[in-house]
Design a protein around this motif. Structure first.
Motif, PDB file in Angstrom:
ATOM      1  N   LEU A 180      57.801  25.536  69.018  1.00 29.96           N
ATOM      2  CA  LEU A 180      56.946  25.299  70.440  1.00 29.96           C
ATOM      3  C   LEU A 180      56.040  24.266  69.249  1.00 29.96           C
ATOM      4  O   LEU A 180      55.298  24.278  68.361  1.00 29.96           O
ATOM      5  CB  LEU A 180      55.952  25.854  70.583  1.00 29.96           C
ATOM      6  CG  LEU A 180      55.011  25.229  71.838  1.00 29.96           C
ATOM      7  CD1 LEU A 180      55.202  25.303  72.589  1.00 29.96           C
ATOM      8  CD2 LEU A 180      53.802  27.072  71.727  1.00 29.96           C
TER       9      LEU A 180
ATOM     10  N   LEU B 186      51.465  21.408  73.034  1.00 29.47           N
ATOM     11  CA  LEU B 186      51.336  21.837  74.216  1.00 29.47           C
ATOM     12  C   LEU B 186      50.086  21.269  75.126  1.00 29.47           C
ATOM     13  O   LEU B 186      49.028  21.151  74.458  1.00 29.47           O
ATOM     14  CB  LEU B 186      51.129  23.324  74.333  1.00 29.47           C
ATOM     15  CG  LEU B 186      50.332  24.279  73.623  1.00 29.47           C
ATOM     16  CD1 LEU B 186      48.981  23.815  74.610  1.00 29.47           C
ATOM     17  CD2 LEU B 186      50.449  25.250  73.292  1.00 29.47           C
TER      18      LEU B 186
ATOM     19  N   TYR C 131      54.839  22.889  77.949  1.00 31.06           N
ATOM     20  CA  TYR C 131      55.130  23.410  76.399  1.00 31.06           C
ATOM     21  C   TYR C 131      56.554  21.695  76.493  1.00 31.06           C
ATOM     22  O   TYR C 131      57.359  22.314  76.688  1.00 31.06           O
ATOM     23  CB  TYR C 131      54.976  24.658  76.654  1.00 31.06           C
ATOM     24  CG  TYR C 131      53.908  25.792  77.479  1.00 31.06           C
ATOM     25  CD1 TYR C 131      53.514  26.118  76.518  1.00 31.06           C
ATOM     26  CD2 TYR C 131      53.900  25.865  78.631  1.00 31.06           C
ATOM     27  CE1 TYR C 131      52.353  26.959  76.705  1.00 31.06           C
ATOM     28  CE2 TYR C 131      52.895  25.847  79.398  1.00 31.06           C
ATOM     29  CZ  TYR C 131      51.856  26.503  78.149  1.00 31.06           C
ATOM     30  OH  TYR C 131      50.850  27.578  78.658  1.00 31.06           O
TER      31      TYR C 131
ATOM     32  N   THR D 260      61.109  19.758  77.481  1.00 32.01           N
ATOM     33  CA  THR D 260      59.401  20.051  77.991  1.00 32.01           C
ATOM     34  C   THR D 260      60.297  22.085  79.139  1.00 32.01           C
ATOM     35  O   THR D 260      60.407  21.225  79.916  1.00 32.01           O
ATOM     36  CB  THR D 260      59.149  19.040  78.607  1.00 32.01           C
ATOM     37  OG1 THR D 260      59.111  17.567  78.399  1.00 32.01           O
ATOM     38  CG2 THR D 260      57.434  19.523  78.824  1.00 32.01           C
TER      39      THR D 260
ATOM     40  N   GLU E 226      55.069  26.161  82.462  1.00 35.54           N
ATOM     41  CA  GLU E 226      54.544  27.632  82.297  1.00 35.54           C
ATOM     42  C   GLU E 226      55.131  28.605  82.496  1.00 35.54           C
ATOM     43  O   GLU E 226      55.313  29.719  81.835  1.00 35.54           O
ATOM     44  CB  GLU E 226      53.219  27.876  82.647  1.00 35.54           C
ATOM     45  CG  GLU E 226      52.747  29.339  82.524  1.00 35.54           C
ATOM     46  CD  GLU E 226      51.230  29.396  82.540  1.00 35.54           C
ATOM     47  OE1 GLU E 226      50.500  30.847  82.475  1.00 35.54           O
ATOM     48  OE2 GLU E 226      50.274  28.002  82.245  1.00 35.54           O
TER      49      GLU E 226
ATOM     50  N   LEU F 246      58.355  28.224  81.195  1.00 33.03           N
ATOM     51  CA  LEU F 246      58.292  29.362  79.693  1.00 33.03           C
ATOM     52  C   LEU F 246      57.975  31.149  79.878  1.00 33.03           C
ATOM     53  O   LEU F 246      58.794  31.305  79.084  1.00 33.03           O
ATOM     54  CB  LEU F 246      56.717  28.712  79.274  1.00 33.03           C
ATOM     55  CG  LEU F 246      56.136  29.331  77.617  1.00 33.03           C
ATOM     56  CD1 LEU F 246      57.179  28.620  76.475  1.00 33.03           C
ATOM     57  CD2 LEU F 246      55.549  28.855  77.051  1.00 33.03           C
TER      58      LEU F 246
END
Length: 718
Positions: A80, A83, A88, A99, A102, A105
């Motif tokens: 990572l 952000l 993210y 990319t 949320e 992720l």
């Protein structure tokens, strides 16, 4: 298998040091399970980067220093690096820069629930001054190149000269067509000279036949070269694989190696078909571009501007196309794996009544693959729509200008038709050039994957290796041997192992599952190097021997021994020499497989299916034992060689082997302890440590670990 190492490399590069994978693999070697988070952490510490590993909720990611490493889907590592609000930015070793929202992720990263809060595993990083003090030669990365491929073309340089000559002739013949078209309109039609038109048409026909003939010969030569280069590439790849250490094949899955095989086809097509096609296209583009420039300067610059816009439009999709290709390959691999499991486990699925769940799992994978296909199609349609729009606008503008020039008398009607023909010939090379750029993007990845194998160190890298025993004593001696498959694992697989396998004697190694018995066999056969201590053959370290020669002295039956898809005779006599029928029959007799083989219609010429299809486990083991006996080696290693046999077959084979063992150094690993009670020495191992050695009766009298192992099998009582 190398996602963890790649994450380490990305982190180091972010902070200004570009290590190559070979260097990092020495600090953090991959095992059959890949690389652990502990291994990544310790490697980064060695390189001068402090680490803290822990579990944290998503909201805390905004408070930490980036980049950091995330444990992804519980079987992968990603970085990572940035952000923003609900965005993210992930550097994925398998997909590139991606990319995620949320929600996405959370789906991929969250792996645990702690204090009623969802958390994922994170490795936080902070470089120290020692990281920057590393000397350049310690981390300098080697750049991949096409140079190793040039040798494959050198021997065919004469043929390539013929192909280039064919390209030139074809281009010149093609160049004549617009002038003939102009002549038909401006001379034949204008003066109503039908004979002249027929003459031009006959000329066009002859040019077409000539161009087709030249193209046919060029393609035939190209096919000839292409096949030879492809065979050479793949053959050299196999030769390299056979030279690699045994441990390499623990960390490479079958699918990965097959993918690298297909990479060779991609490289071969790129270097022959696609490269030569784009050469022809570039040559045509240059020649027809010059002719168009001579016809009309304004039309030439309009075409050039339109072509530049077209190229820019295509280039805009390169990055996204690469990401979707990675996603598609991942989903396709997952689909193949799930489908294979579904089909091969059909009987077990029906037996355990889990049809619906397994089918739903398969359908979920199909939905993911469909989604990946839809993304690919959407991208392709968007790209094609823009390309068509740009080309059509360009063609319409050129047509309007050419028509205006004809009306104003600046250009004849024949010249206009010739210009339209030239524009048509110029459009194709541009499309081929864009396709070539896509292929170049793909082949770069393939070439790196092939180079990765070719640059690996061979198993026989020691030029001073012995090819014969250097002392009269040929006993195998293990001195304080330490070993673990994962160098960063907290516990050792073998811990301070000391014992001697005496020459000409039978040594049995016993112990519970996972105690390290098979590991000892693999170390003795040179699968791996010990982490501590040494293994000697007589007075010489085993690492000083040529491994190919050493294994030639050994007859081996491993737990996972392979039955080849060929005749029974060739499965027993697997070496490169002609089959010795007397040795074959004797080996089959000792392994107690002769009666079964002679009952078959084709006897020893009977073909066996892949992986021994049609044979029971016991029959497979007897063929493997016969294979080791046929070799008649000085050293014999049997790893659970009789565990699939019934009591009667086992008794007969053990009795036959006792006679065969005379004068040979034998190592037997067994759970079924009735097969080892006649050994000259029994070594008892537990949790990687030797806890007892002696003969059967001696160890029984001691009533320790060995006694506990055998008392139930031999009904010794308390």
């Amino acid at each position: 298998m190398q996602c963890g190492i790649t994450c380490i490399r990305m982190i180091c590069r972010h902070y200004g040091k570009d290590y190559n994978l070979d260097t990092l693999s020495k600090y953090c070697p991959a095992t059959s399970e890949g690389v652990s988070l502990l291994g990544i952490s310790k490697t980064l510490n060695i390189l001068g980067i402090n680490t803290i590993a822990g579990k944290m909720p998503i909201k805390e990611l905004a408070t930490i220093s980036l980049p950091c490493i995330l444990h992804w889907k519980q079987n992968h590592f990603v970085v990572l690096y940035r952000l923003t609000k609900n965005k993210y930015y992930i550097a994925d070793p398998g997909k590139g820069l991606v990319t995620y929202t949320e929600k996405e992720l959370r789906k991929n990263w969250i792996s645990t629930l702690s204090n009623e809060e969802e958390k994922g595993v994170t490795l936080l990083l902070q470089p120290t001054p020692s990281f920057y003090e590393k000397q350049e030669e310690e981390y300098k990365s080697e750049k991949h190149s096409f140079s190793f491929l040039f040798g494959y073309f050198h021997q065919y340089r004469r043929y390539f000269g013929q192909i280039v000559l064919g390209l030139l002739i074809g281009c010149i013949l093609q160049l004549i067509f617009p002038f003939l078209t102009q002549a038909i309109v401006d001379v034949g039609i204008k003066h109503q000279n039908l004979k002249f038109i027929y003459l031009i048409l006959i000329g066009q026909l002859m040019l077409t036949v000539s161009r087709t003939s030249v193209d046919f010969i060029r393609r035939w030569i190209l096919l000839h070269i292409s096949m030879r280069i492809n065979i050479s590439l793949v053959s050299d790849f196999f030769i390299k694989l056979l030279k690699l250490p045994m441990s390499f094949f623990d960390t490479k899955l079958m699918g990965d190696l097959l993918q690298r095989m297909s990479d060779h086809n991609r490289v071969e097509k790129f270097l022959t078909t696609q490269t030569l096609s784009v050469m022809f296209s570039l040559l045509s583009f240059i020649v027809f571009g010059i002719v168009l420039l001579c016809y009309n300067l304004q039309i030439f610059f309009i075409f050039l501007a339109g072509s530049i816009f077209y190229s820019i439009w295509i280039t805009l999709f390169l990055k996204r196309r690469k990401q979707i290709d990675y996603l598609y390959f991942e989903k396709q691999a997952k689909n193949s794996n799930k489908t294979y499991q579904f089909i091969t486990a059909m009987q077990e699925i029906k037996l355990q009544d889990c049809e619906q769940r397994r089918r739903w799992e398969w359908e979920d994978v199909q939905a993911e693959l469909f989604d990946a296909n839809m993304k690919t199609l959407k991208l392709q349609q968007t790209q094609e729509a823009g390309s068509i729009f740009i080309n059509e606008i360009k063609n319409i503008v050129i047509t309007v200008i050419a028509a205006t020039a004809v009306i104003s008398g600046q250009m004849t009607l024949g010249m206009m038709l010739a210009v339209q023909y030239i524009i048509g010939q110029l459009n194709a090379p541009i499309e081929q050039l864009m396709s070539f750029i896509y292929s170049l993007q793909d082949v770069k990845i393939s070439l790196e994957r092939i180079n990765e194998i070719h640059k690996m160190e061979n198993e026989e890298s020691n030029l001073d290796a012995f090819t014969a025993f250097q002392s009269k004593d040929k006993s195998l001696i293990l001195k304080n041997v330490d070993f673990k498959y994962d160098s960063h694992a907290p516990n050792k697989t073998l811990d301070g192992v000391n014992f001697t396998i005496r020459e000409g004697k039978v040594t049995a190694i016993v112990g519970t599952s996972g105690s390290g018995k098979t590991t000892i066999i693999k170390l003795l056969l040179g699968y791996y190097h010990v982490l501590g201590g040494e293994i000697n053959i007589g007075k010489n370290n085993i690492d000083r021997f040529n491994m190919k020669w050493w294994r030639r002295q050994c007859g081996v039956v491993m737990q996972d021994g392979v039955i080849f898809s060929e005749s029974i005779a060739r499965n027993i006599a697997v070496n490169d020499e002609e089959i010795d029928k007397e040795k074959l029959i004797e080996a089959a007799r000792i392994a107690n497989i002769d009666e079964y083989v002679m009952g078959l219609p084709l006897k020893y010429n009977t073909l066996i299916g892949q992986d021994g299809v049609g044979l029971s486990q016991g029959q497979k083991q007897r063929i493997l034992i016969a294979r080791a006996v046929y070799k008649n080696p000085q050293y014999i290693f049997l790893d659970e060689a009789t565990n699939a046999l019934d009591a009667n077959n086992e008794r007969v084979i053990v009795e036959n082997l006792l006679e065969f063992y005379k004068g040979k150094t034998v190592v037997v690993v067994a759970h079924r302890l009735s097969t080892v009670k006649n050994a000259d020495q029994i070594v008892v191992i537990d949790k990687g440590k030797i806890i007892e050695t002696g003969m059967h009766q001696e160890l029984i009298t001691n009533k320790k670990a060995y006694y506990d192992l055998v008392k139930n099998q031999l009904e010794l009582g308390n």
